[in-house]
Design a protein around this motif. Sequence first.
Motif, PDB file in Angstrom:
ATOM      1  N   ASP A  15       0.833  -1.190   0.000  1.00 49.54           N
ATOM      2  CA  ASP A  15       0.000   0.000   0.000  1.00 49.54           C
ATOM      3  C   ASP A  15       0.874   1.248   0.000  1.00 49.54           C
ATOM      4  O   ASP A  15       2.035   1.237   0.393  1.00 49.54           O
ATOM      5  CB  ASP A  15      -0.905   0.042   1.229  1.00 49.54           C
ATOM      6  N   THR A  16       0.268   2.312  -0.440  1.00 54.97           N
ATOM      7  CA  THR A  16       0.951   3.586  -0.343  1.00 54.97           C
ATOM      8  C   THR A  16       0.857   4.088   1.094  1.00 54.97           C
ATOM      9  O   THR A  16       0.202   3.499   1.934  1.00 54.97           O
ATOM     10  CB  THR A  16       0.300   4.606  -1.296  1.00 54.97           C
ATOM     11  N   VAL A  17       1.500   5.204   1.352  1.00 56.65           N
ATOM     12  CA  VAL A  17       1.489   5.781   2.689  1.00 56.65           C
ATOM     13  C   VAL A  17       0.057   6.138   3.059  1.00 56.65           C
ATOM     14  O   VAL A  17      -0.703   6.620   2.222  1.00 56.65           O
ATOM     15  CB  VAL A  17       2.382   7.037   2.714  1.00 56.65           C
ATOM     16  N   PRO A  18      -0.375   5.893   4.293  1.00 53.30           N
ATOM     17  CA  PRO A  18      -1.729   6.272   4.698  1.00 53.30           C
ATOM     18  C   PRO A  18      -2.016   7.734   4.395  1.00 53.30           C
ATOM     19  O   PRO A  18      -1.133   8.588   4.434  1.00 53.30           O
ATOM     20  CB  PRO A  18      -1.723   6.002   6.212  1.00 53.30           C
ATOM     21  N   GLU A  19      -3.295   8.025   4.100  1.00 60.61           N
ATOM     22  CA  GLU A  19      -3.671   9.363   3.658  1.00 60.61           C
ATOM     23  C   GLU A  19      -3.258  10.439   4.651  1.00 60.61           C
ATOM     24  O   GLU A  19      -2.813  11.514   4.273  1.00 60.61           O
ATOM     25  CB  GLU A  19      -5.195   9.407   3.452  1.00 60.61           C
ATOM     26  N   ALA A  20      -3.395  10.158   5.948  1.00 66.58           N
ATOM     27  CA  ALA A  20      -3.081  11.166   6.958  1.00 66.58           C
ATOM     28  C   ALA A  20      -1.591  11.484   7.005  1.00 66.58           C
ATOM     29  O   ALA A  20      -1.201  12.581   7.412  1.00 66.58           O
ATOM     30  CB  ALA A  20      -3.565  10.696   8.327  1.00 66.58           C
ATOM     31  N   ASP A  21      -0.740  10.520   6.604  1.00 64.60           N
ATOM     32  CA  ASP A  21       0.708  10.718   6.673  1.00 64.60           C
ATOM     33  C   ASP A  21       1.316  11.101   5.330  1.00 64.60           C
ATOM     34  O   ASP A  21       2.504  11.397   5.258  1.00 64.60           O
ATOM     35  CB  ASP A  21       1.386   9.447   7.187  1.00 64.60           C
ATOM     36  N   ARG A  22       0.532  11.075   4.277  1.00 65.37           N
ATOM     37  CA  ARG A  22       1.066  11.385   2.954  1.00 65.37           C
ATOM     38  C   ARG A  22       1.085  12.900   2.745  1.00 65.37           C
ATOM     39  O   ARG A  22       0.065  13.576   2.925  1.00 65.37           O
ATOM     40  CB  ARG A  22       0.200  10.742   1.874  1.00 65.37           C
ATOM     41  N   GLU A  80      12.777  17.802  -7.597  1.00 62.00           N
ATOM     42  CA  GLU A  80      11.421  17.342  -7.892  1.00 62.00           C
ATOM     43  C   GLU A  80      10.404  18.154  -7.112  1.00 62.00           C
ATOM     44  O   GLU A  80      10.647  18.566  -5.987  1.00 62.00           O
ATOM     45  CB  GLU A  80      11.262  15.865  -7.522  1.00 62.00           C
ATOM     46  N   PHE A  81       9.230  18.326  -7.734  1.00 56.08           N
ATOM     47  CA  PHE A  81       8.080  18.968  -7.110  1.00 56.08           C
ATOM     48  C   PHE A  81       6.910  18.012  -7.262  1.00 56.08           C
ATOM     49  O   PHE A  81       6.481  17.724  -8.371  1.00 56.08           O
ATOM     50  CB  PHE A  81       7.812  20.315  -7.786  1.00 56.08           C
ATOM     51  N   LEU A  82       6.414  17.494  -6.135  1.00 52.87           N
ATOM     52  CA  LEU A  82       5.358  16.492  -6.163  1.00 52.87           C
ATOM     53  C   LEU A  82       4.103  17.009  -5.468  1.00 52.87           C
ATOM     54  O   LEU A  82       4.180  17.686  -4.438  1.00 52.87           O
ATOM     55  CB  LEU A  82       5.808  15.197  -5.481  1.00 52.87           C
ATOM     56  N   VAL A  83       2.954  16.684  -6.043  1.00 51.67           N
ATOM     57  CA  VAL A  83       1.650  16.949  -5.446  1.00 51.67           C
ATOM     58  C   VAL A  83       0.888  15.639  -5.395  1.00 51.67           C
ATOM     59  O   VAL A  83       0.712  14.975  -6.426  1.00 51.67           O
ATOM     60  CB  VAL A  83       0.863  18.005  -6.248  1.00 51.67           C
ATOM     61  N   ASP A  84       0.490  15.245  -4.189  1.00 53.40           N
ATOM     62  CA  ASP A  84      -0.191  13.956  -3.979  1.00 53.40           C
ATOM     63  C   ASP A  84       0.644  12.785  -4.503  1.00 53.40           C
ATOM     64  O   ASP A  84       0.114  11.811  -5.033  1.00 53.40           O
ATOM     65  CB  ASP A  84      -1.572  13.956  -4.646  1.00 53.40           C
ATOM     66  N   GLY A  85       1.951  12.902  -4.376  1.00 57.18           N
ATOM     67  CA  GLY A  85       2.840  11.820  -4.759  1.00 57.18           C
ATOM     68  C   GLY A  85       3.250  11.805  -6.214  1.00 57.18           C
ATOM     69  O   GLY A  85       4.103  11.003  -6.603  1.00 57.18           O
ATOM     70  N   GLY A  86       2.674  12.655  -7.045  1.00 61.47           N
ATOM     71  CA  GLY A  86       3.020  12.686  -8.464  1.00 61.47           C
ATOM     72  C   GLY A  86       3.801  13.933  -8.833  1.00 61.47           C
ATOM     73  O   GLY A  86       3.501  15.028  -8.346  1.00 61.47           O
ATOM     74  N   ALA A  87       4.793  13.779  -9.689  1.00 61.31           N
ATOM     75  CA  ALA A  87       5.619  14.907 -10.112  1.00 61.31           C
ATOM     76  C   ALA A  87       4.796  15.872 -10.958  1.00 61.31           C
ATOM     77  O   ALA A  87       4.018  15.462 -11.826  1.00 61.31           O
ATOM     78  CB  ALA A  87       6.828  14.418 -10.896  1.00 61.31           C
ATOM     79  N   VAL A  88       4.944  17.173 -10.695  1.00 56.44           N
ATOM     80  CA  VAL A  88       4.217  18.196 -11.439  1.00 56.44           C
ATOM     81  C   VAL A  88       5.189  19.285 -11.856  1.00 56.44           C
ATOM     82  O   VAL A  88       6.281  19.426 -11.303  1.00 56.44           O
ATOM     83  CB  VAL A  88       3.078  18.810 -10.590  1.00 56.44           C
ATOM     84  N   ARG A  89       4.758  20.063 -12.817  1.00 54.79           N
ATOM     85  CA  ARG A  89       5.497  21.247 -13.253  1.00 54.79           C
ATOM     86  C   ARG A  89       4.458  22.271 -13.687  1.00 54.79           C
ATOM     87  O   ARG A  89       3.996  22.282 -14.832  1.00 54.79           O
ATOM     88  CB  ARG A  89       6.455  20.908 -14.387  1.00 54.79           C
ATOM     89  N   PHE A  90       4.048  23.130 -12.742  1.00 53.56           N
ATOM     90  CA  PHE A  90       3.029  24.124 -13.025  1.00 53.56           C
ATOM     91  C   PHE A  90       3.573  25.182 -13.973  1.00 53.56           C
ATOM     92  O   PHE A  90       4.726  25.604 -13.877  1.00 53.56           O
ATOM     93  CB  PHE A  90       2.556  24.801 -11.735  1.00 53.56           C
ATOM     94  N   THR A  91       2.702  25.650 -14.879  1.00 57.69           N
ATOM     95  CA  THR A  91       3.086  26.710 -15.802  1.00 57.69           C
ATOM     96  C   THR A  91       2.446  28.046 -15.442  1.00 57.69           C
ATOM     97  O   THR A  91       2.951  29.101 -15.823  1.00 57.69           O
ATOM     98  CB  THR A  91       2.703  26.339 -17.242  1.00 57.69           C
ATOM     99  N   THR A  92       1.318  28.008 -14.703  1.00 56.50           N
ATOM    100  CA  THR A  92       0.641  29.233 -14.273  1.00 56.50           C
ATOM    101  C   THR A  92       0.091  29.013 -12.860  1.00 56.50           C
ATOM    102  O   THR A  92      -0.098  27.862 -12.427  1.00 56.50           O
ATOM    103  CB  THR A  92      -0.532  29.594 -15.204  1.00 56.50           C
TER     104      THR A  92
END
Length: 330
Positions: A15-22, A80-92
């Motif tokens: 399992d992934t990390v529990p929601e409260a600890d992620r 790296e910049f991650l949101v909810d465990g996934g890598a992101v690259r915001f443009t705006t």
Amino acid sequence: MTSKTAGTHGAVLADTVPEADRPIVQLRGAGKAYGNIRALHGVDLAVHPGRVTCVLGDNGAGKSTLIKIISGLHQHTEGEFLVDGGAVRFTTPRDALARGIATVYQDLATVPLMPVWRNFFLGSEMTKGPWPVRRLDIARMKRTADEELRNMGIVLDDLEQPIGTLSGGQRQCVAIARAVYFGARVLILDEPTAALGVKQSGVVLKYIAAARERGLGVIFITHNPHHAYMVGDHFSVLRLGTLELSAARADITLEELTNHMAGGAELAALKHELAQVGGVDVEALPDEEPEGSAPDTAAPATAAPTTAVPGSAAPDTAAPDSAAPAEGKA
């Protein structure tokens, strides 16, 4: 830490990390360079739901650059910049808002002469009626704004009053309530108490704690360690674009946090330089480190009555070799 559970066909799955600890937002070795100027380098930061992460630092430490990366105004150039465990690259910044990351800047992005309810929905007004003759739904916006402000504990007698007539603390709280209403999961507060008095700062700190109780992850940017320690769960200190300290509340005291903010090494160098200037009593200055009790033992040699005062302020741990510099000065 991951746990293991049985899958649909009996296979053991991790399992992934529990929601409260992620962490909702996480930076791993993140940095930003403007040409050959490195403004931020190797920063690790994790923002969890229901916790206040305090980012402290002096002017030029990299706090603004960090805000701009997380809020989508600038892109990171390393790490790296991650949101909810996934890598992101915001443009705006709208990309960040779509992922639940809202920023309340020092100017609050309000129009002082507009009513409170209008500022609450500024840029996201409610409308009614058929297209193309839709019009503002003023009654619903007033009702919603009043309800949301009351949910945050903010009671205003007149929502028609210009927001510029409110105190600085009240305007900060309106901006916080607005971000919460529009779906913020991570709330970035840029120096919210910098221009406020003691009482109004306390009001803002109270609503920061209220946002934490509602399950938001809060990034509290400040240069005031006392304000940070009142509401913070984790502390990150930036200096010259790098992360100097990252510690949970249970692992650091207010005195240690203040020393990191003030820069103990710089204060020691300054004290040494002042010792070369005539007319400056450096022995009367506070010690830069807690282990400054050795001057007590050297007091008879220096025969200076004031040396006992700074030495007695921190009798915790006496450095064995601290008496040698005192004798050298004598």
